[in-house]
Every structure is written in C-alpha cells, then in structure tokens.
Design a protein around this motif. Sequence first.
Motif, PDB file in Angstrom:
ATOM      1  N   VAL A 183     -39.432   0.519  27.397  1.00 45.88           N
ATOM      2  CA  VAL A 183     -38.309  -0.299  27.419  1.00 45.88           C
ATOM      3  C   VAL A 183     -37.100   0.363  26.706  1.00 45.88           C
ATOM      4  O   VAL A 183     -37.108   0.703  25.606  1.00 45.88           O
ATOM      5  CB  VAL A 183     -38.517  -1.808  26.614  1.00 45.88           C
ATOM      6  CG1 VAL A 183     -37.666  -2.798  26.789  1.00 45.88           C
ATOM      7  CG2 VAL A 183     -40.053  -2.233  27.207  1.00 45.88           C
TER       8      VAL A 183
ATOM      9  N   LYS B 266     -45.391   0.730  29.360  1.00 48.93           N
ATOM     10  CA  LYS B 266     -43.937   0.547  29.863  1.00 48.93           C
ATOM     11  C   LYS B 266     -42.847   0.879  28.938  1.00 48.93           C
ATOM     12  O   LYS B 266     -42.918   0.600  27.847  1.00 48.93           O
ATOM     13  CB  LYS B 266     -43.371  -0.894  30.436  1.00 48.93           C
ATOM     14  CG  LYS B 266     -44.222  -1.305  31.756  1.00 48.93           C
ATOM     15  CD  LYS B 266     -43.831  -2.622  32.349  1.00 48.93           C
ATOM     16  CE  LYS B 266     -44.205  -3.863  31.288  1.00 48.93           C
ATOM     17  NZ  LYS B 266     -43.708  -5.098  32.119  1.00 48.93           N
TER      18      LYS B 266
ATOM     19  N   THR C 169     -40.402  -7.337  23.258  1.00 47.73           N
ATOM     20  CA  THR C 169     -39.942  -5.923  23.444  1.00 47.73           C
ATOM     21  C   THR C 169     -38.771  -5.925  24.195  1.00 47.73           C
ATOM     22  O   THR C 169     -37.584  -5.165  23.812  1.00 47.73           O
ATOM     23  CB  THR C 169     -40.931  -4.782  23.971  1.00 47.73           C
ATOM     24  OG1 THR C 169     -42.160  -5.026  23.447  1.00 47.73           O
ATOM     25  CG2 THR C 169     -40.411  -3.342  23.798  1.00 47.73           C
ATOM     26  N   GLU C 170     -38.525  -6.678  25.160  1.00 44.67           N
ATOM     27  CA  GLU C 170     -37.309  -6.634  25.955  1.00 44.67           C
ATOM     28  C   GLU C 170     -35.954  -7.265  25.149  1.00 44.67           C
ATOM     29  O   GLU C 170     -34.843  -7.157  25.599  1.00 44.67           O
ATOM     30  CB  GLU C 170     -37.576  -7.375  27.359  1.00 44.67           C
ATOM     31  CG  GLU C 170     -38.451  -6.804  28.261  1.00 44.67           C
ATOM     32  CD  GLU C 170     -39.785  -6.938  28.116  1.00 44.67           C
ATOM     33  OE1 GLU C 170     -40.708  -6.668  28.815  1.00 44.67           O
ATOM     34  OE2 GLU C 170     -40.188  -7.497  26.752  1.00 44.67           O
TER      35      GLU C 170
ATOM     36  N   ARG D 228     -38.850   2.350  36.203  1.00 46.46           N
ATOM     37  CA  ARG D 228     -39.352   1.425  36.989  1.00 46.46           C
ATOM     38  C   ARG D 228     -38.014   0.507  37.408  1.00 46.46           C
ATOM     39  O   ARG D 228     -38.014  -0.660  36.969  1.00 46.46           O
ATOM     40  CB  ARG D 228     -40.444   0.542  35.967  1.00 46.46           C
ATOM     41  CG  ARG D 228     -41.706   1.161  35.445  1.00 46.46           C
ATOM     42  CD  ARG D 228     -42.393   0.299  34.619  1.00 46.46           C
ATOM     43  NE  ARG D 228     -43.635   0.993  34.157  1.00 46.46           N
ATOM     44  CZ  ARG D 228     -44.714   0.982  34.228  1.00 46.46           C
ATOM     45  NH1 ARG D 228     -45.199  -0.480  35.040  1.00 46.46           N
ATOM     46  NH2 ARG D 228     -45.953   1.523  33.811  1.00 46.46           N
TER      47      ARG D 228
ATOM     48  N   TYR E 177     -42.264   1.737  23.735  1.00 43.26           N
ATOM     49  CA  TYR E 177     -43.337   1.530  24.848  1.00 43.26           C
ATOM     50  C   TYR E 177     -44.325   0.316  24.628  1.00 43.26           C
ATOM     51  O   TYR E 177     -44.797   0.099  23.265  1.00 43.26           O
ATOM     52  CB  TYR E 177     -44.307   2.722  25.108  1.00 43.26           C
ATOM     53  CG  TYR E 177     -43.511   3.973  25.936  1.00 43.26           C
ATOM     54  CD1 TYR E 177     -43.896   3.854  27.236  1.00 43.26           C
ATOM     55  CD2 TYR E 177     -42.529   4.653  25.315  1.00 43.26           C
ATOM     56  CE1 TYR E 177     -43.519   4.611  28.106  1.00 43.26           C
ATOM     57  CE2 TYR E 177     -41.896   5.451  26.480  1.00 43.26           C
ATOM     58  CZ  TYR E 177     -42.551   5.815  27.794  1.00 43.26           C
ATOM     59  OH  TYR E 177     -42.023   6.345  28.660  1.00 43.26           O
ATOM     60  N   THR E 178     -44.316  -0.374  25.356  1.00 44.14           N
ATOM     61  CA  THR E 178     -45.491  -1.796  25.220  1.00 44.14           C
ATOM     62  C   THR E 178     -46.912  -1.347  25.077  1.00 44.14           C
ATOM     63  O   THR E 178     -47.291   0.060  25.247  1.00 44.14           O
ATOM     64  CB  THR E 178     -45.323  -2.581  26.574  1.00 44.14           C
ATOM     65  OG1 THR E 178     -45.777  -1.897  27.813  1.00 44.14           O
ATOM     66  CG2 THR E 178     -43.874  -3.050  26.768  1.00 44.14           C
TER      67      THR E 178
ATOM     68  N   GLU F  53     -39.199  -3.066  39.105  1.00 39.66           N
ATOM     69  CA  GLU F  53     -39.369  -4.255  38.070  1.00 39.66           C
ATOM     70  C   GLU F  53     -38.129  -4.374  37.432  1.00 39.66           C
ATOM     71  O   GLU F  53     -38.092  -5.614  36.903  1.00 39.66           O
ATOM     72  CB  GLU F  53     -40.519  -3.612  37.031  1.00 39.66           C
ATOM     73  CG  GLU F  53     -41.129  -4.686  36.372  1.00 39.66           C
ATOM     74  CD  GLU F  53     -42.430  -4.215  35.534  1.00 39.66           C
ATOM     75  OE1 GLU F  53     -42.823  -4.990  34.688  1.00 39.66           O
ATOM     76  OE2 GLU F  53     -42.902  -3.190  35.637  1.00 39.66           O
ATOM     77  N   THR F  54     -37.380  -3.279  36.705  1.00 42.78           N
ATOM     78  CA  THR F  54     -36.185  -3.766  36.209  1.00 42.78           C
ATOM     79  C   THR F  54     -35.451  -4.958  36.887  1.00 42.78           C
ATOM     80  O   THR F  54     -34.733  -5.938  36.338  1.00 42.78           O
ATOM     81  CB  THR F  54     -35.569  -2.535  35.915  1.00 42.78           C
ATOM     82  OG1 THR F  54     -36.164  -1.700  34.903  1.00 42.78           O
ATOM     83  CG2 THR F  54     -33.943  -2.922  35.346  1.00 42.78           C
TER      84      THR F  54
ATOM     85  N   TYR G 197     -36.396  -1.066  32.254  1.00 41.35           N
ATOM     86  CA  TYR G 197     -37.748  -0.250  32.165  1.00 41.35           C
ATOM     87  C   TYR G 197     -37.443   1.193  32.446  1.00 41.35           C
ATOM     88  O   TYR G 197     -36.983   1.316  33.584  1.00 41.35           O
ATOM     89  CB  TYR G 197     -38.959  -0.991  32.848  1.00 41.35           C
ATOM     90  CG  TYR G 197     -39.224  -2.247  32.395  1.00 41.35           C
ATOM     91  CD1 TYR G 197     -39.598  -2.599  31.029  1.00 41.35           C
ATOM     92  CD2 TYR G 197     -38.902  -3.309  33.485  1.00 41.35           C
ATOM     93  CE1 TYR G 197     -39.900  -4.091  30.717  1.00 41.35           C
ATOM     94  CE2 TYR G 197     -39.247  -4.550  32.907  1.00 41.35           C
ATOM     95  CZ  TYR G 197     -39.459  -4.935  31.717  1.00 41.35           C
ATOM     96  OH  TYR G 197     -39.905  -6.215  31.141  1.00 41.35           O
TER      97      TYR G 197
END
Length: 378
Positions: free
Chosen positions: A144, A142, A269-270, A326, A133-134, A329-330, A323
């Motif tokens: 990840v 979020k 993180t991604e 999400r 999580y961010t 957004e992904t 995500y």
Amino acid sequence: MEHFIETFLRIVKENEDKSAVSDEFSTFTYGELLNYGLVIAANLKAKGAGPKSRIIVEIPRSKEYAGALLGCWFCGAVAIPLSDDYPEERLLYIKNDSKCELTINSEFIKAMDMSMTTEPYIGELSDEGIVIYTSGSTGNPKGVIHDFYSIAAVIARNISKEEADDTERNDIVGLVAPFTFIVGISNFLAAMSMAKHLYLIPDEIRRDPYKLAAYYDENNIESSFIPPRMVDFMLRHNSSLKLISVGSERIRDIFFDGHPVVVNGYGSTETFGGILAFAIDKKYDNTPIGQPVGEEKAYVLDDNNQEVVTGELCISGYLAKGYLNREKETKRVFVKNPFKEIDGYDRMFRTGDIVTRLDDGNLVFVERKDWMIKINGQ
C-alpha cells in the motif's frame, strides 16, 4: 500542509537534547536520532540510492530502526518496513514485488561509515514516502503506497485527537505495535512530530500483560495503543496510563469510569491508521467507531453512491495512492469522489466495511461487505 521532514527538523531544533526513542538497551535524543538518520542517508546515497529509490528496512525492532526509516526519507527514498523474523518466502516475495534497490539489514548497519553525513532531502508532498505491506492473510501481501500528503494527514489527525482530549499527560508514549504494522508507523510519525518520548516495547514484555503493566508503570508511560484483548487487564493492573487507544476489531464491554480515557478507533493500511475515533463513555455490546478525527470525510453509501443509514463506509481525504503493481484493484477501491464539490477531495476509498450511522453521527461497524450473501439478488 507541512512536509514531515520539515516538521521533524523543526522539532529537533527545539528539542535537540530531549529523549526521542528508547528501546530495551538505550535511548536516542532527538539530536542523536537526526544525526544517525543522516549517517544512514549518506551511506545509502553512496550506494546509489536517491529520490524514488525503494529501500527495505529489515533490522530488529530498535531505536536504530527508527533512524533507518528517517535515513530513507533523508535521501529521498521510499521506505518499506519489514521484519528480520519474517519467513524467507514472505521476504523474497516482497523484495521481488517491490523491486527494491537496497536493503538496510544488520550487515548494512555493521558496514556503515559512521563518519559520513549529508543534508536532508525535502521533496514534494506528492512524492511516495512509504510502502506498507498487508498481512497477506487472504493471499499474497499487498503493498500500500502512501505519499507525504498522507503522512502529513496522519500527523494532523493525531495532533487533532490530542488537542480534543483534555486529559493531562506527559510526553511519554508506549509503542506496542511493530513498525511493519500501520499502527506502529503512524504512532512513530505522530510522536516524532509532537516531540514525544517513544518507548519501543520489547517483544518479551509486549506479549505478557503482567510484564507490560509493570513496564508502563516503571517508565511512567501515559499514552499507548493497547491490543483489545489486553485492555481490561491493563485497566485493572496499571496506574500510569491516562489514554488508551484501541481498535482493529469489534470492541465490546470496555469502559472505565474515570482515568484512563479509552478511545476506540477505526482505520486501515489504506487510511494510514486511525481515521475515526470514539471516546468510550459506557459499556457497549458493539462500541461505536466514531467520526472523522481530522479533515477527512466519512460517507455511508449504497451501491449507487446514495447516502443511507446503513451501507458501505467510504472515506475521502489524503489517503493511500493505491496498491503497488495492482492497478485493477486500485481502480476498484480508490474511486472518483462523487462528493468532490462538497469536500474538495479527488478520490474516495471504498472500505468494504458495512456500518450504521447513529442519530448522533457516530458510526458503528456491522460487517464486511464481502461476508454478505445475497439470496435471489437481495
């Protein structure tokens, strides 16, 4: 690519009695860490956990935390590292968002049946392994999602970085970052995959540069990620470090002629932490973030996916799956890779960072894309 669990089991077989993880109180050898992880896995399975279960780890920073992560993976579950000192509101949000099935907390640890054990589960590389999580600095945190392809890739990058560095080092690594940050997880995985001895720096020490420098000297720690604000101090007050990794913000005026080597990195993180690296060779007002360390590819693109000198940094490779919860957004961030015929990767991550490619191929961070203000469409 080798599954992390296979890598770890091989390392344990070759280094069973070697020190693996130390906290402020004691040390696990590789054999002890394996056995502790298997005990946790068996206790998780007894509570119904198994492949694809989502398990939150919420215990104090310790060698047992490392064992808890392994325990999740040994039963095929997805680990979600959190901290027991998070605000209650944040913990509740993540627990609801992740739909976790179980939580490894202090109560779980105290109630474990230490006589239980199991065989480690080794699934597919495409299986989800961890959700990070961010920070949630711009809204709710979020989640990840990373699979074991991504985990194998970060291990390969760290091995490549070490092989490229000719500095003679021992096997002792300091971990300043918590397990809840991608740097902490990636450094833990890399250390365990290379039979390193990982020191978990106590909170009181990692926040005080004088104590940190002395602690590293006392324990002969030669390699570590150091927060940029502490690097200059460590260069002047520590004698054990031979390799310092920095990153996470713009780096300026950091250089030491000789040991230690200071490497500026770029990651998120991604990307599962550092994916670009640059060995600092002099002082810069804006130090380059370098070039890809492993097999990933870095492109500088305009809005039409054309390569340019200055544009958005886009990366293809084994990255996050997306995500959690999400989908929109992904799809916006992880896009179809227009260069698949060249590099072989299906997807590309649009970082949102504007960079410039120098003549030597190294990249320099300029700004965030969302900081830019357009005037009359320009």
